[in-house]
Design an enzyme around this catalytic site. Structure first.
Site, short mmCIF file in Angstrom:
data_model
loop_
_atom_site.label_atom_id
_atom_site.label_comp_id
_atom_site.label_asym_id
_atom_site.label_seq_id
_atom_site.Cartn_x
_atom_site.Cartn_y
_atom_site.Cartn_z
CB SER A 144 21.91 0.24 66.94
OG SER A 144 21.60 0.76 68.22
CE1 TYR A 157 21.56 -4.56 68.55
CE2 TYR A 157 21.95 -2.57 69.83
CZ TYR A 157 21.23 -3.25 68.87
OH TYR A 157 20.20 -2.63 68.21
#
Length: 268
Positions: A144, A157
């Site tokens: 990401s 995350y």
């Protein structure tokens, strides 16, 4: 960079394939002629995706919880039983987060790391001997942009996505002479349920979308750009809007400037 002309007849195994990025990648790979193996926890949802793919009879649904090592081993055996080989492994299954560090329990920290890092590592280690034996193949990790930048409300995350990126870099170096290629994809904001499913500090789904995701790239556009880059043999693939792409460049050129930009950013 090892290029591949097309995916005709190639076997592509995609995790997290029942929705979002995984579903879009499955659709694009099928359009390119691949035989797609779809994996997620729920068989019925996988089948709903499979029957909507081009040439549905070429593809197969193999359910598994990727955090369960026994289920992963069984799924791998089923893939080889059905298709006899794997050409691309796409580690896409993931879990996001929307919570401040002070509000995030250690249980939630570990849950995100389990899905976004350890499960990817185990699946890759399970499949790697076959790739080394056939001296070909591409292992793909969906990281990401958050794993490159690190922003508020996404600490766990971001950390997990950064960790899998670094692990992939090491893997790439170790298998460079064995015909096995490694690519990492860094999506920015894409229109999926990622924010709705993201965990809050207590480990429960947030349950609502945010503006940035709702206004992100269409999932099919993301998939087209990603598969095109993978076919070119690219190893570091950023796919997102102008802000996310700019952020990744600033992170390389001036980390201190990036940190100032992030402090001022209104992200949630």
């Amino acid at each position: 960079m090892a290029k591949l002309d097309d995916l005709k007849g190639k076997v592509v195994w995609i995790t997290g394939a029942s929705s979002g990025l995984g579903k879009a990648l499955a659709q694009e790979c099928a359009l390119q002629g691949a035989q797609v193996v779809l994996t997620a926890r729920r068989f019925e949802e996988l089948e709903n995706v499979r029957v909507g793919l081009l040439n549905p009879d070429q593809h197969v649904s193999i359910p598994a919880d990727i955090t369960d090592e026994g289920q992963v081993r069984h799924a791998y055996e089923k893939v080889l039983e059905c298709k006899s080989r794997i050409d691309w492994l796409v580690n896409n299954a993931g879990l996001s987060q929307r919570a401040l560090i002070a509000d995030t329990t250690m249980q939630t920290e570990r849950a995100i790391m389990e899905v976004d890092y350890f499960s990817q590592v185990f699946l890759t280690k399970t499949v790697l001997p076959a790739f080394l034996k056939q001296k070909s193949g591409r292992i793909v990790f969906v990281s990401s942009v958050a794993g490159l930048l690190g922003t508020q409300y996404r600490a766990s995350y971001s950390a997990a996505k950064a960790a899998i990126h670094m692990w992939a870099n090491s893997l790439r170096a170790e298998v460079a002479d064995d015909g096995v290629n490694v690519s990492v994809i860094f999506p920015g904001f894409v229109k999926t349920n990622v924010s709705i499913n993201a965990l809050n500090g207590e480990g429960k789904a947030q349950g609502y979308d945010n503006e940035a995701t709702a206004n992100g790239l269409e999932a099919d556009e993301f998939a087209q750009m990603t598969v095109k880059a993978l076919l070119k043999g690219e190893e570091y693939i950023v796919v997102g809007g102008r802000k996310e792409v700019l952020g990744t460049w600033v992170s390389r050129l001036s980390p201190s400037m990036l940190y100032k930009m992030i402090r001022k950013a209104q992200v949630k």
